[in-house]
Design a protein around this motif. Structure first.
Motif, mmCIF file in Angstrom:
data_model
loop_
_atom_site.group_PDB
_atom_site.id
_atom_site.type_symbol
_atom_site.label_atom_id
_atom_site.label_comp_id
_atom_site.label_asym_id
_atom_site.label_seq_id
_atom_site.Cartn_x
_atom_site.Cartn_y
_atom_site.Cartn_z
ATOM 1 N N LEU A 110 0.842 -1.199 0.000
ATOM 2 C CA LEU A 110 0.000 0.000 0.000
ATOM 3 C C LEU A 110 0.878 1.251 0.000
ATOM 4 O O LEU A 110 1.740 1.416 0.856
ATOM 5 C CB LEU A 110 -0.902 0.002 1.234
ATOM 6 N N SER A 111 0.637 2.134 -0.967
ATOM 7 C CA SER A 111 1.402 3.381 -1.035
ATOM 8 C C SER A 111 0.571 4.595 -0.624
ATOM 9 O O SER A 111 1.128 5.632 -0.266
ATOM 10 C CB SER A 111 1.952 3.597 -2.452
ATOM 11 N N HIS A 112 -0.765 4.469 -0.672
ATOM 12 C CA HIS A 112 -1.630 5.587 -0.280
ATOM 13 C C HIS A 112 -2.751 5.088 0.620
ATOM 14 O O HIS A 112 -3.425 4.104 0.308
ATOM 15 C CB HIS A 112 -2.242 6.263 -1.506
ATOM 16 N N LEU A 113 -2.950 5.790 1.743
ATOM 17 C CA LEU A 113 -4.046 5.492 2.663
ATOM 18 C C LEU A 113 -4.737 6.793 3.037
ATOM 19 O O LEU A 113 -4.082 7.773 3.408
ATOM 20 C CB LEU A 113 -3.531 4.810 3.929
ATOM 21 N N SER A 114 -6.064 6.796 2.937
ATOM 22 C CA SER A 114 -6.856 7.958 3.329
ATOM 23 C C SER A 114 -7.971 7.512 4.259
ATOM 24 O O SER A 114 -8.857 6.753 3.861
ATOM 25 C CB SER A 114 -7.447 8.650 2.089
ATOM 26 N N GLU A 156 5.618 0.426 2.549
ATOM 27 C CA GLU A 156 5.809 1.226 1.342
ATOM 28 C C GLU A 156 4.941 2.479 1.318
ATOM 29 O O GLU A 156 4.900 3.185 0.304
ATOM 30 C CB GLU A 156 5.512 0.371 0.102
ATOM 31 N N LEU A 157 4.278 2.798 2.412
ATOM 32 C CA LEU A 157 3.361 3.937 2.424
ATOM 33 C C LEU A 157 4.102 5.246 2.143
ATOM 34 O O LEU A 157 5.074 5.578 2.815
ATOM 35 C CB LEU A 157 2.658 4.036 3.780
ATOM 36 N N SER A 158 3.614 5.996 1.146
ATOM 37 C CA SER A 158 4.238 7.270 0.796
ATOM 38 C C SER A 158 3.267 8.445 0.894
ATOM 39 O O SER A 158 3.695 9.598 0.923
ATOM 40 C CB SER A 158 4.813 7.210 -0.624
ATOM 41 N N SER A 159 1.960 8.164 0.938
ATOM 42 C CA SER A 159 0.953 9.223 0.992
ATOM 43 C C SER A 159 -0.112 8.854 2.017
ATOM 44 O O SER A 159 -0.657 7.750 1.983
ATOM 45 C CB SER A 159 0.311 9.410 -0.386
ATOM 46 N N SER A 187 6.064 10.751 1.924
ATOM 47 C CA SER A 187 6.453 11.989 1.245
ATOM 48 C C SER A 187 5.322 13.012 1.191
ATOM 49 O O SER A 187 5.578 14.203 1.015
ATOM 50 C CB SER A 187 6.937 11.686 -0.178
ATOM 51 N N HIS A 188 4.078 12.554 1.319
ATOM 52 C CA HIS A 188 2.943 13.486 1.335
ATOM 53 C C HIS A 188 2.049 13.170 2.523
ATOM 54 O O HIS A 188 1.654 12.020 2.731
ATOM 55 C CB HIS A 188 2.124 13.391 0.051
ATOM 56 N N LEU A 189 1.724 14.206 3.298
ATOM 57 C CA LEU A 189 0.880 14.044 4.479
ATOM 58 C C LEU A 189 -0.210 15.099 4.465
ATOM 59 O O LEU A 189 0.060 16.288 4.271
ATOM 60 C CB LEU A 189 1.717 14.186 5.754
ATOM 61 N N GLU A 190 -1.447 14.658 4.667
ATOM 62 C CA GLU A 190 -2.586 15.568 4.754
ATOM 63 C C GLU A 190 -3.321 15.296 6.059
ATOM 64 O O GLU A 190 -3.777 14.181 6.302
ATOM 65 C CB GLU A 190 -3.532 15.380 3.565
ATOM 66 N N LEU A 191 -3.420 16.325 6.896
ATOM 67 C CA LEU A 191 -4.075 16.197 8.193
ATOM 68 C C LEU A 191 -5.249 17.161 8.289
ATOM 69 O O LEU A 191 -5.113 18.354 7.988
ATOM 70 C CB LEU A 191 -3.103 16.511 9.332
ATOM 71 N N HIS A 192 -6.386 16.630 8.714
ATOM 72 C CA HIS A 192 -7.544 17.449 9.057
ATOM 73 C C HIS A 192 -7.805 17.202 10.541
ATOM 74 O O HIS A 192 -8.350 16.165 10.920
ATOM 75 C CB HIS A 192 -8.766 17.057 8.229
ATOM 76 N N ARG A 193 -7.372 18.133 11.361
ATOM 77 C CA ARG A 193 -7.479 17.988 12.820
ATOM 78 C C ARG A 193 -8.553 18.941 13.345
ATOM 79 O O ARG A 193 -8.441 20.161 13.195
ATOM 80 C CB ARG A 193 -6.141 18.316 13.484
ATOM 81 N N TYR A 194 -9.585 18.375 13.972
ATOM 82 C CA TYR A 194 -10.678 19.186 14.492
ATOM 83 C C TYR A 194 -10.668 19.183 16.021
ATOM 84 O O TYR A 194 -10.300 18.189 16.647
ATOM 85 C CB TYR A 194 -12.022 18.664 13.978
#
Length: 302
Positions: A110-114, A156-159, A187-194
């Motif tokens: 897995l390279s991308h997890l959302s 292998e997670l990169s995103s 290499s890419h991180l997206e956080l939505h923290r409430y």
């Protein structure tokens, strides 16, 4: 046709999921299911259907819920029989159930997890909500996010995208520390923290400092639910200038300056709620030429 289809996008409302579960899908590699649940039978049929598509490489489940706050299973409970899905490269799940068997799959490639929200949770933070409150938004707590990540072996997670509720200031430190240490190729991180506590003053500098441990980061997206943010869906005559000035001249530059400790970082994007939509404003690092602040000009929203 089911024997040859490689890519499939389905609206949950009208798709005969249960009937599709009785077919063989040997070539299907990309599956996206969106829309909303209309019945309990649909919720029960989804795990059956997913068990019939063992060769998936990309899976996206963004299904809205109406009525009570619920998290239907995607692949059944973790106590269920072993899942047949293996080899996924990308997994996107809206409002997942932490003990879902989907997080017991073979995730070694897995390279991308959302782990995201749908609809976006920030609609609930609006002073004048425009999204009907009949939609359930069972957002994950930070501890639940952490429990999911710890269940999955993802070398292998990169995103990574995470959407979660922080019960108190600092309660997500363990989650953020785990993210920066467990995934060396990130290499890419997206956080939505409430903020669960609407009185919490967001210590964005502390959050940025924690993230500097992820040395391979190239891009970062942050929606930190700032305490002094005016929020989405203000009226046209609202004075945006006060928060806009703080956002562009203080928060953004301070965060990107801290994160420049990551040697490969190109930019940080922060979510800004404008009159005509919520957008990502880009703050480039000092390693890149002017302009340092870039607003989206293509009308894109999130």
């Amino acid at each position: 046709m089911a024997n040859t289809i490689q890519k499939l996008t389905l609206p949950m409302e009208t798709s005969p999921i249960l009937a599709m579960a009785h077919l063989s899908w040997p070539a299907l590699q990309e599956l996206s299911i969106h829309g909303r649940y209309f019945s309990e039978k649909q919720k029960e049929a989804l795990p059956l259907f997913l068990s019939s598509v063992p060769q998936l490489r990309k899976l996206s489940i963004t299904i809205s819920r109406l009525g009570p706050t619920t998290r239907p299973y995607i692949l059944g409970p973790s106590t269920a029989s072993h899942t047949t899905i293996s080899g996924l490269r990308s997994l996107t799940v809206a409002y997942p159930k932490p003990d879902d068997n989907i997080f017991s799959i073979d995730a070694t490639h897995l390279s991308h997890l959302s782990l995201r929200d749908h609809p976006r949770y920030y609609h609930d933070c609006a002073h004048k909500p425009v999204v009907t409150t009949s939609f359930a938004r069972p957002i994950l707590r930070s501890a639940e996010c952490l429990s999911i990540l710890r269940r999955m072996d993802m070398p292998e997670l990169s995103s990574l995208e995470l959407v979660y509720l922080a019960d108190t200031a600092g309660c997500d430190d363990e989650l953020l520390s785990y993210v920066t240490q467990a995934f060396p190729h990130l290499s890419h991180l997206e956080l939505h923290r409430y903020r669960a506590n609407r009185e919490e003053v967001v210590d964005y500098a502390h959050i940025a400092e924690l993230l500097t441990a992820a040395r391979g980061l190239r891009s970062v997206r942050l929606n930190l639910d700032f305490h002094n943010d005016h929020g989405p869906y203000r009226h046209r005559g609202f004075d945006y200038s006060i928060w806009q000035s703080t956002f562009r001249e203080q928060c953004g530059p301070e965060i990107v300056e801290i994160l420049e400790a990551c040697p490969w970082l190109e930019y940080v994007e922060l979510l800004y709620h404008a009159y005509n939509g919520s957008r990502w404003t880009k703050f480039r690092t000092s390693r890149y030429p002017e302009p340092r602040i870039v607003d989206p000009d293509d009308g894109s929203t999130v």
